[in-house]
Every structure is written in C-alpha cells, then in structure tokens.
Design an enzyme around this catalytic site. Structure first.
Site, mmCIF file in Angstrom:
data_model
loop_
_atom_site.group_PDB
_atom_site.id
_atom_site.type_symbol
_atom_site.label_atom_id
_atom_site.label_comp_id
_atom_site.label_asym_id
_atom_site.label_seq_id
_atom_site.Cartn_x
_atom_site.Cartn_y
_atom_site.Cartn_z
ATOM 1 N N GLY A 89 -26.052 63.225 -2.870
ATOM 2 C CA GLY A 89 -25.536 64.237 -3.778
ATOM 3 C C GLY A 89 -25.530 63.701 -5.205
ATOM 4 N N ARG A 90 -24.722 64.327 -6.061
ATOM 5 C CA ARG A 90 -24.665 63.877 -7.453
ATOM 6 C C ARG A 90 -23.699 62.721 -7.670
ATOM 7 N NH1 ARG A 90 -22.812 67.430 -11.335
ATOM 8 N NH2 ARG A 90 -22.375 69.106 -9.877
ATOM 9 N N GLU A 93 -24.681 59.009 -8.958
ATOM 10 C CA GLU A 93 -25.076 58.719 -10.337
ATOM 11 C C GLU A 93 -23.900 58.231 -11.173
ATOM 12 O OE1 GLU A 93 -26.797 62.392 -11.709
ATOM 13 O OE2 GLU A 93 -24.884 63.167 -12.449
ATOM 14 N N CYS A 119 -30.300 60.225 0.873
ATOM 15 C CA CYS A 119 -30.513 61.060 -0.305
ATOM 16 C C CYS A 119 -30.399 60.235 -1.594
ATOM 17 C CB CYS A 119 -29.536 62.238 -0.268
ATOM 18 S SG CYS A 119 -29.891 63.558 -1.438
ATOM 19 N N HIS A 120 -29.438 60.541 -2.461
ATOM 20 C CA HIS A 120 -29.246 59.794 -3.703
ATOM 21 C C HIS A 120 -28.362 58.567 -3.526
ATOM 22 C CE1 HIS A 120 -30.750 63.603 -5.308
ATOM 23 N NE2 HIS A 120 -30.953 63.005 -6.461
ATOM 24 N N TYR A 139 -33.963 60.354 -1.325
ATOM 25 C CA TYR A 139 -34.460 61.618 -1.856
ATOM 26 C C TYR A 139 -35.697 61.292 -2.705
ATOM 27 C CZ TYR A 139 -34.635 66.225 -3.897
ATOM 28 O OH TYR A 139 -35.053 67.478 -4.267
#
Length: 197
Positions: A89-90, A93, A119-120, A139
């Site tokens: 997900g975000r 980051e 993913c991330h 991802y």
C-alpha cells in the site's frame, strides 16, 4: 512451528487486503500476530486503502477499513518475535522514514528469521539495506527501487532464503502458503474436523 509470534508493521493507507488477510489467516492457523505502527498505541488504528486493478495503467485507490493495532511500536522488541510481515500500500513510502522501523527490519534479516513482504512493502526493505543478493518480487512499479538496492527481480511469488515476496494481494494464496512453509506451519485438517463435531 506452531504458536509463532509474528510482528506486522503497518501504517496509514496500507493496503487493506494485504493487512487484514494475512493478519487473520496467520491467527487462524495458530500464530500470534502483533500489529504495530510508529507513533501509535494499542488503542489506536490505522486507516487502510483498497487498491483495485481495473485495466488502468496503475491501481485505483479507495478508502478501506480502520484497522486496530494490537500494540504500540515502542512496546515491542523485535528480538521477541519469530517472524515479520511487511504489507504494501502507500504506508511503506512514509514508514521507511522511521529509524525504528528500519532497525526492526534489519533485526529479522541479521537473525535470519522468516520475513514476508508484498506489493510496496519491499520499499521498506530497500531502505533498510537488506535486499542485496536476494531474488524478490514486488509491485512492478517498485522494481527499479528494489533492483537499485541490490536484488534480482522475478515476476512471481518467490521464496529466497528467509524472505517471501509477492506482487500484490491477488498473490495471497501462494504468498501466504510459501510463508507458512517457511514458518514450518503444520495444519492438521483431520483433527480439526474431528474436534468440530
């Protein structure tokens, strides 16, 4: 290995399925999962995001659930845990900007403990400097970042040493199965069925 203690590092707008599904699935087979986020406590929650794939060049994001944390980040000691899960997900980051997150991740690699990331999530692993020499996936948009961290890329769920990686939540069945194999989880369906009567 049964009754394993697993640490899961989550954050705001982490991918809903990539947090909720492994959190519940790992508990369903007898593991204890502690979900933590920097600067938040056990009475707090993180907001999740649902990432859907509808034929666009990237995913579509919508609001997910409020996911309740089990512990405060400062209440846990990584060495007390047998394994680590880093969802996508975000959230990765910004989570990769916390020294305590990177230190926790490094512990699991230095101790050669099982790690599952999807993913991330590998953005955090790259920032922690632990990917050199690994074969992983993530991802696809994260590929340049993880390759720059020294790993080699594959296009499928893969286990390399202590690390299991997947590209996104559609990989869950294989990603979770490979992680359970790495954990040494044995599921006795026959005895479960017998006790269910």
């Amino acid at each position: 290995m049964t009754g394993t203690q697993i640490l899961m590092i989550v954050g705001d707008f982490g991918e809903d399925y990539e947090i909720m599904v492994p959190f519940q699935a790992l508990q369903a087979v007898g593991h204890e999962v502690h979900a933590v986020c920097p600067e938040k406590g056990a009475d707090d929650s993180v907001k999740t995001a649902v990432h859907d794939f509808r034929g666009d060049q990237t995913y579509l994001e919508t609001r997910g659930h409020d996911f309740a944390l089990t512990h405060g980040f400062d209440e846990v000691t990584p060495s007390d845990y047998d394994a680590l899960v880093v969802p996508g997900g975000r959230a990765p980051e910004y989570l990769r900007g916390y020294d305590e997150v990177l230190d926790a991740v490094r512990h699991f690699f230095e101790a050669d403990k099982p790690v599952a990331s999807i993913c991330h999530g590998p953005q955090i692993l790259a920032a922690a400097g632990v990917l050199d020499g690994y074969e992983i996936t993530a991802y696809p948009a994260v590929r340049p970042e993880v390759e720059a961290a020294g790993c080699s890329w594959v296009d499928e769920v893969t286990t390399d040493g202590n690390l299991v990686t997947g590209q996104a939540w559609p990989d869950h069945p294989e990603w979770i199965a490979q992680f359970l194999d790495l954990l040494g989880t044995e599921i006795d369906h026959a005895s479960e069925a017998a006790t269910a009567d």
